[in-house]
Motif scaffolding. Structure first.
Motif, PDB file in Angstrom:
ATOM      1  N   LEU A 104       0.968  -1.227  -0.170  1.00 56.85           N
ATOM      2  CA  LEU A 104       0.081  -0.056  -0.073  1.00 56.85           C
ATOM      3  C   LEU A 104       0.913   1.124  -0.240  1.00 56.85           C
ATOM      4  CD1 LEU A 104      -2.915  -1.194   2.606  1.00 56.85           C
ATOM      5  CD2 LEU A 104      -3.218  -0.665   0.055  1.00 56.85           C
ATOM      6  N   GLY A 105       1.887   1.230   0.658  1.00 57.48           N
ATOM      7  CA  GLY A 105       2.929   2.406   0.802  1.00 57.48           C
ATOM      8  C   GLY A 105       3.523   2.743  -0.656  1.00 57.48           C
ATOM      9  N   ARG A 106       3.795   1.627  -1.153  1.00 56.81           N
ATOM     10  CA  ARG A 106       4.195   1.690  -2.834  1.00 56.81           C
ATOM     11  C   ARG A 106       3.304   2.445  -3.746  1.00 56.81           C
ATOM     12  NH1 ARG A 106       5.337  -2.862  -5.815  1.00 56.81           N
ATOM     13  NH2 ARG A 106       5.190  -4.245  -4.193  1.00 56.81           N
ATOM     14  N   TYR A 107       2.052   2.162  -3.484  1.00 54.65           N
ATOM     15  CA  TYR A 107       0.981   2.844  -4.283  1.00 54.65           C
ATOM     16  C   TYR A 107       0.254   4.082  -3.611  1.00 54.65           C
ATOM     17  CZ  TYR A 107       0.987  -1.101  -7.468  1.00 54.65           C
ATOM     18  OH  TYR A 107       1.373  -1.792  -8.559  1.00 54.65           O
ATOM     19  N   ARG A 108       0.971   4.526  -2.489  1.00 59.31           N
ATOM     20  CA  ARG A 108       0.310   5.577  -1.856  1.00 59.31           C
ATOM     21  C   ARG A 108      -0.922   5.566  -1.294  1.00 59.31           C
ATOM     22  NH1 ARG A 108       4.726   6.390  -0.642  1.00 59.31           N
ATOM     23  NH2 ARG A 108       6.376   8.060  -0.627  1.00 59.31           N
ATOM     24  N   VAL A 109      -1.264   4.456  -0.932  1.00 54.26           N
ATOM     25  CA  VAL A 109      -2.870   4.351  -0.395  1.00 54.26           C
ATOM     26  C   VAL A 109      -2.761   4.265   1.054  1.00 54.26           C
ATOM     27  CG1 VAL A 109      -4.825   3.021  -0.384  1.00 54.26           C
ATOM     28  CG2 VAL A 109      -3.257   3.095  -2.490  1.00 54.26           C
ATOM     29  N   PRO A 110      -3.335   5.406   1.807  1.00 57.06           N
ATOM     30  CA  PRO A 110      -3.505   5.434   3.279  1.00 57.06           C
ATOM     31  C   PRO A 110      -4.254   4.362   3.755  1.00 57.06           C
ATOM     32  CG  PRO A 110      -4.692   7.309   2.428  1.00 57.06           C
ATOM     33  CD  PRO A 110      -4.048   6.468   1.020  1.00 57.06           C
ATOM     34  N   VAL A 111      -4.090   3.772   4.952  1.00 54.23           N
ATOM     35  CA  VAL A 111      -4.737   2.745   5.500  1.00 54.23           C
ATOM     36  C   VAL A 111      -5.361   3.426   6.733  1.00 54.23           C
ATOM     37  CG1 VAL A 111      -4.622   0.661   7.082  1.00 54.23           C
ATOM     38  CG2 VAL A 111      -2.704   1.127   5.175  1.00 54.23           C
ATOM     39  N   ILE A 112      -6.933   2.852   6.504  1.00 57.90           N
ATOM     40  CA  ILE A 112      -7.609   3.242   8.094  1.00 57.90           C
ATOM     41  C   ILE A 112      -7.862   1.996   8.607  1.00 57.90           C
ATOM     42  CG2 ILE A 112     -10.022   3.986   8.601  1.00 57.90           C
ATOM     43  CD1 ILE A 112     -10.235   5.427   5.978  1.00 57.90           C
TER      44      ILE A 112
END
Lengths: 500, 500
Positions: free
Chosen positions: A290-298
């Motif tokens: 997710l970090g690689r695709y810059r998607v934040p986690v909730i």
């Protein structure tokens, strides 16, 4: 007049008399300028003390509803009673005025529709709830916490607090999260009215500018409340299938390659509804991906405290170290008291600063009473004591439910390694709504699993919440489910034989 | 190791020991498989009893962080500590991810910007607050109410409640509103976390489909929170100027003729900030006019209870009879305890049904503890007792503030016939922000009035909140304001002479 007065317990008599006369005034039975009965007279008529009548007249005068003339008694004041004027009562069609978000809130309100629990008669065995068992509540410690805190700063607690939350509680919870391994550098905390408000505030603030709506990832199945709120806020949802150790990473990566996302809502521990705990290895891989695709986690910290077996697994926000890509939503609602609405958002400091303003605009702040009571309860060391008892109790029920399912419902694949529920998956083609029909006739209800799916899937799954069911009823209820399932499976097999 | 342990009061010792060791584990100072010191040894090292160490080791085992080997002692468990893995800490720019509503929430957050109170040093006289004076709070009755209610149904109160609210409180408040003259036919009630959440929920549900945003009417000036939330929800605001007896009906009608509106937000009693009470005649005319144009009313019942003089005036929702065009927002926050976040929406039953679903989606329900405590407090007849005291106290301050203003600030027109504040209007060209600069230097702060205006107006106005200021400070503060105003007016006059 004065012949339909009835006293009730608890409320002072003079208040009841005051309200009674007020109603007569509002109804127009007592008119402006009219003399009220003497206190002696009315005391006799209503069968109460004269002192109560005197106090009631005083209160009416205080409110501007009566006035006293020395030597003459009390009179009804001039006032704009609604009865005194004829207004054309205009009616509007409110349904026409409701917007999309409001209509979606109703449509997705599972408590109003599709809720099996609604049909419950007395004596029904309810596997529908995953609320805590209130018999476990340690009321004495709650009372003690309240009185302790009131003694320290009662007046402060009852006046306005801060949007961010009650400072001593924030400090306590920051430490608490640090003990879970979170690096607090650059992070801050916002107190919310439970997990749900936290999620709603976060979702209300992210993405979706320019109208068309954003996109969110989640595990499939997932939390009903999450699905509902993602939809209400206009997000398109992409669900990632679950494997026994967490979501399917390959499927996730395929989605990430084809579309951009505003975030991923994840329940890594005792996932609702499957009960799966995402493994440490998968957590790391997830974060990396997710970090690689810059998607934040909730991250939903749901039930993290209700671990019965297995080793300690750190939450995603702890694994992210000093990274700021994880927004953690915490709450003790499921482990302690849901009636006390306190949750927290732990995230990047700059984000919290924005969310603080959103919280202030929405509800000023979370009840200081709830926050301070929870703080004092924690400070007094009650969480540990309570968790010890609650874990032992729930663990017993968990193991019992599991054993009953393994014995009486061998047709279904079980998942769930903690928390307050188990998840059952039947063979394809099996329909748990049909199963529910059969079981409901015999006084047993559970939650069909399709409610937790973001697509049309899950018709063959169901959730069994055991937290509020006695061991005797667990056994009885699961035997009913097993027998009904056997009957249905027979029918499915026959149909397959005839048509397959 | 083990040399930086410090005991604090209140929290049980074993919990502190457990958390201390947990932190060492999380930091990697204690590694998986490592043997923990014997209980005797650690007790000596930390200077606590051996029993506390035993309990702490048990708690660690419970949490899956340690395990015991018979005859050998306790060991650190295998776990996915964040320290054990190297993850690239990725950072995101959260500001870029925030949407328009979130950005507006920050921009319009008066607590963060433009808030004169922020500059307050100790000893400053603060006319900025209209929160209640906490010295009036009757803590004993609050405690009694809590204990009474806990004794009746403590376990129920701590578990999940209903989105609509705590039934006994709803029933009580419905009666309460009936006593204000409201015809309850076809109406229902939703409990919210204070007035603000009620307003936010109503605004979130009405109109603005199809993107472009709706339009709302309000008095000009009005409530900051209302302006903020109308803007946040994307409404264009049309403000109607105020006259001494309520808004300008002719101006209202002109607006109604030219545009359609989704609603009108009105504060008919002790209007914030002007303190004006809309007359009974004007209330009727207003309702008739808005009804004709089918514009629903959102009525803020703010401070209705803090009436000191004049006759009783029924709320708009009472005057509307069986009409369903008025949505009433009530709260005791200003008259009782703001820390207890309870408000209510009284409106058409169909509308409440929708709002109930919105409330459930947003925060499940309002704290049952707050609701039940408030209910029991009211039931015990405390509101009447409290109001009697509070009214007497605030009325004295109100009259004192008024007298001081009349004597020391004769240049300003006063308005306000109740509540917790007065409103001052200086001649055109006068700037209350300049006045604030002068006064702040002398330790006196107030709220410049332009904050309450929906347009560029109000630079010559200000609000004086007196609820939390002593009579001595009221006199001192207003003398400072008067002297500073005189100086400024002199300068304005001179400028006019030279330039006019």
């Amino acid at each position: 007049m004065f012949n339909d007065f009835k006293l009730v317990a608890e409320t002072p008599v003079y208040v009841q008399v005051k309200n009674y006369i007020k109603r007569l005034m509002m109804q127009g039975a007592l008119q402006a300028g009219q003399r009220l009965p003497s206190t002696r007279e009315l005391a006799e008529l209503l069968g109460v003390s004269r002192g109560s009548i005197i106090a009631a007249y005083e209160a009416l005068t205080d409110e501007g509803l009566a006035y006293a003339v020395t030597g003459k008694g009390s009179f009804v004041a001039e006032m704009s009673t609604p009865g005194a004027h004829a207004i054309p009562a205009w009616r509007m069609n409110w349904h026409e005025r409701m917007n999309r978000q409001a209509r979606l809130s109703v449509e997705l309100d599972h408590m109003k529709r599709n809720q099996p629990g609604l049909r419950a008669k007395k004596g029904t065995i309810l596997f529908t709830s995953i609320a805590p068992d209130e018999q476990l509540f340690d009321l004495e410690n709650v009372k003690r916490a309240f009185l302790d805190r009131m003694a320290v700063e009662g007046r402060v607690l009852l006046n306005y607090g801060y949007a961010k939350g009650y400072k001593p509680l924030i400090d306590y919870l920051l430490k608490y999260m640090e003990h879970k391994g979170v690096d607090l550098t650059g992070k801050d905390m916002l107190i919310t009215s439970g997990f749900t408000e936290g999620l709603d505030i976060v979702l209300s603030a992210i993405g979706r500018d320019g109208g068309a709506g954003g996109r969110m990832l989640c595990e499939n199945p997932t939390h009903q409340t999450a699905i509902k709120n993602l939809r209400r806020h206009g997000f398109e949802i992409t669900g990632i299938p679950m494997e026994p150790d967490g979501l399917d990473l390959a499927a996730l990566e395929r989605e990430l390659q084809t579309q951009s996302f505003d975030g991923a809502f994840l329940v890594p521990s005792y996932h609702n509804p499957t009960g799966i705990v995402t493994s440490a290895e998968k957590r790391l891989a997830l974060l990396e991906l997710l970090g690689r695709y810059r998607v934040p986690v909730i991250e939903d910290g749901f039930n993290e405290e209700l671990r019965y077996t297995g080793s300690h697994v750190a939450p995603l926000i702890a694994m992210a170290g000093q990274g700021n890509g994880v927004v953690y939503l915490g709450s003790f609602s499921k482990v302690l008291f849901p009636g006390i609405r306190v949750g927290w958002v732990l995230a990047d400091r700059e984000l919290i600063e924005v969310l603080e303003s959103v919280k202030r605009a929405r509800s000023i702040h979370t009840s200081t009473l709830d926050q301070s009571l929870l703080y004092q309860y924690l400070l007094n060391g009650n969480l540990e004591k309570y968790l010890k008892r609650a874990r032992a109790e729930y663990r017993r029920k968990y193991e019992w439910t599991k054993a009953c399912c393994e014995r009486d419902v061998p047709y279904a694949r079980l998942s769930g390694s903690g928390g307050l529920h188990l998840f059952l998956e039947f063979p394809d083609g099996f329909d748990t709504w049909e199963l529910l029909e059969l079981c409901a006739d015999q006084g047993v209800l559970f939650t069909p699993g399709d409610m937790f799916f973001v697509d049309e899937g899950g018709r063959n799954t169901m959730r069994i919440g055991f937290s509020r069911v006695s061991e005797e009823d667990i056994e009885k209820g699961i035997r009913v489910i097993g027998a009904a399932a056997a009957k249905l499976l027979e029918a499915v097999k026959e149909w397959d034989l005839n048509n397959g």
